[in-house]
Design a protein around this motif. Sequence first.
Motif, mmCIF file in Angstrom:
data_model
loop_
_atom_site.group_PDB
_atom_site.id
_atom_site.type_symbol
_atom_site.label_atom_id
_atom_site.label_comp_id
_atom_site.label_asym_id
_atom_site.label_seq_id
_atom_site.Cartn_x
_atom_site.Cartn_y
_atom_site.Cartn_z
ATOM 1 N N HIS A 70 0.834 -1.200 0.000
ATOM 2 C CA HIS A 70 0.000 0.000 0.000
ATOM 3 C C HIS A 70 0.873 1.255 0.000
ATOM 4 N N ILE A 71 0.278 2.376 -0.355
ATOM 5 C CA ILE A 71 0.960 3.673 -0.359
ATOM 6 C C ILE A 71 0.279 4.589 0.649
ATOM 7 N N GLU A 72 1.087 5.282 1.449
ATOM 8 C CA GLU A 72 0.589 6.307 2.355
ATOM 9 C C GLU A 72 1.153 7.649 1.848
ATOM 10 N N PRO A 73 0.356 8.451 1.175
ATOM 11 C CA PRO A 73 0.878 9.691 0.592
ATOM 12 C C PRO A 73 1.509 10.615 1.641
ATOM 13 N N TYR A 74 2.657 11.173 1.286
ATOM 14 C CA TYR A 74 3.390 12.125 2.128
ATOM 15 C C TYR A 74 2.705 13.479 1.997
ATOM 16 N N ALA A 75 2.587 14.225 3.079
ATOM 17 C CA ALA A 75 1.813 15.463 3.013
ATOM 18 C C ALA A 75 2.369 16.559 3.920
ATOM 19 N N ALA A 76 2.075 17.803 3.544
ATOM 20 C CA ALA A 76 2.496 18.982 4.315
ATOM 21 C C ALA A 76 1.298 19.559 5.056
ATOM 22 N N PHE A 77 1.491 19.844 6.355
ATOM 23 C CA PHE A 77 0.434 20.391 7.200
ATOM 24 C C PHE A 77 0.885 21.689 7.855
ATOM 25 N N SER A 78 -0.095 22.489 8.248
ATOM 26 C CA SER A 78 0.208 23.725 8.964
ATOM 27 C C SER A 78 -0.955 24.083 9.881
ATOM 28 N N LYS A 79 -0.618 24.554 11.073
ATOM 29 C CA LYS A 79 -1.633 25.057 11.991
ATOM 30 C C LYS A 79 -1.840 26.564 11.794
ATOM 31 N N LYS A 80 -0.985 27.179 10.942
ATOM 32 C CA LYS A 80 -1.035 28.628 10.733
ATOM 33 C C LYS A 80 -1.653 29.040 9.404
ATOM 34 N N TYR A 81 -1.450 28.214 8.388
ATOM 35 C CA TYR A 81 -1.856 28.601 7.035
ATOM 36 C C TYR A 81 -2.754 27.530 6.406
ATOM 37 N N LYS A 82 -3.625 27.980 5.508
ATOM 38 C CA LYS A 82 -4.564 27.077 4.856
ATOM 39 C C LYS A 82 -4.130 26.684 3.452
ATOM 40 N N SER A 83 -3.128 27.352 2.923
ATOM 41 C CA SER A 83 -2.613 27.013 1.600
ATOM 42 C C SER A 83 -1.170 27.472 1.501
ATOM 43 N N PHE A 84 -0.433 26.922 0.545
ATOM 44 C CA PHE A 84 0.951 27.339 0.352
ATOM 45 C C PHE A 84 1.024 28.778 -0.144
ATOM 46 N N ALA A 85 -0.057 29.264 -0.740
ATOM 47 C CA ALA A 85 -0.072 30.652 -1.201
ATOM 48 C C ALA A 85 0.061 31.634 -0.035
ATOM 49 N N GLU A 86 -0.336 31.205 1.156
ATOM 50 C CA GLU A 86 -0.265 32.058 2.339
ATOM 51 C C GLU A 86 1.077 31.970 3.055
ATOM 52 N N VAL A 87 1.860 30.950 2.742
ATOM 53 C CA VAL A 87 3.133 30.741 3.447
ATOM 54 C C VAL A 87 4.138 31.810 3.005
ATOM 55 N N PRO A 88 4.671 32.597 3.936
ATOM 56 C CA PRO A 88 5.558 33.703 3.558
ATOM 57 C C PRO A 88 6.983 33.258 3.240
ATOM 58 N N ALA A 89 7.725 34.111 2.593
ATOM 59 C CA ALA A 89 9.147 33.869 2.355
ATOM 60 C C ALA A 89 9.852 33.759 3.702
ATOM 61 N N GLY A 90 10.848 32.881 3.769
ATOM 62 C CA GLY A 90 11.584 32.706 5.015
ATOM 63 C C GLY A 90 10.891 31.837 6.044
ATOM 64 N N ALA A 91 9.791 31.206 5.661
ATOM 65 C CA ALA A 91 9.043 30.359 6.598
ATOM 66 C C ALA A 91 9.880 29.163 7.037
ATOM 67 N N SER A 92 9.570 28.644 8.231
ATOM 68 C CA SER A 92 10.267 27.476 8.771
ATOM 69 C C SER A 92 9.484 26.220 8.412
ATOM 70 N N ILE A 93 10.180 25.260 7.813
ATOM 71 C CA ILE A 93 9.531 24.031 7.365
ATOM 72 C C ILE A 93 10.204 22.824 8.017
ATOM 73 N N ALA A 94 9.441 22.073 8.795
ATOM 74 C CA ALA A 94 9.952 20.858 9.433
ATOM 75 C C ALA A 94 9.884 19.716 8.423
ATOM 76 N N ILE A 95 10.992 18.990 8.295
ATOM 77 C CA ILE A 95 11.072 17.925 7.299
ATOM 78 C C ILE A 95 11.929 16.788 7.844
ATOM 79 N N THR A 96 11.643 15.572 7.423
ATOM 80 C CA THR A 96 12.353 14.416 7.949
ATOM 81 C C THR A 96 13.843 14.460 7.625
#
Length: 284
Positions: A125-151
Amino acid sequence: MGIRRKPLSIAAIAAAVMALTACASTTAASPAATSASPSASAPALVTVKVGASPVPHAKILEYIEKNLAAEAGIDLKIVEFDDYVQPNEALASGDLDANYFQHLPYLEAQIKEKGYKFEHGAGVHIEPYAAFSKKYKSFAEVPAGASIAITNDASNQIRGLRVLQDAGLLNGITDKSNVLNLTKEQNPKGFTFIENQPEVIVKQLDDPKVDVAFVNGNFILSAGLSTKDALAVEKVENNPYANLLVWRTDNTNPGVAKLEELLHSDKVKEFIKATWPSGDVIPG
């Protein structure tokens, strides 16, 4: 001249009745003894000890254990792990017969790094990898210089970088790209990447210092999240990150092959579709 029969005494009659009763009891008991013999001679189930992430892997194995394993001749023992390191270590040491938690790129990276002598089955099976945020509802809202947690493991980190590229936020991502070697041209918005273990990242969603977090599929499920609420989800078509069953190259347990067969059965596929209809887990 006829033979005169001597009358039976009361004691003789009583003894005869007791003998007949004993014979009847023995005769009545024999069918039970006969019916018990087949089960006594039935072949014992082969024990298969498998390490797995709690969701969805252990849930899938539990379905097999309850509904399919006995008929296939196996006794399934499930050991749950909350990280991606211990299941391979336990398999290599002989504590497990197999494990079920990882995709092929991760497995290949682990074999190259640690020298594991492992083999694997086909993707389940496949479990799609995904980006979440408690601050923004879309990537269009994510500002320059934002902090992104990644594995911090390369095989999953590249998945996040590709999602960002598909969203138009990174450029020129290759198979060898990682957050440490991105150029300004590749990262025009100047995102700051915070690397961590997958089991830690899902908790960083509540960290005010983190704007976006990439979460692995099994932790999406265990945290009660849904890809429907994600900022972005990786593509499923031609996705190489299907999770699979893994065992040692010196495996001699015939039950492992039986389990591999069951994981690809139509009943398991239907179970996956019915249990995760939102698409957070996809057969194949």
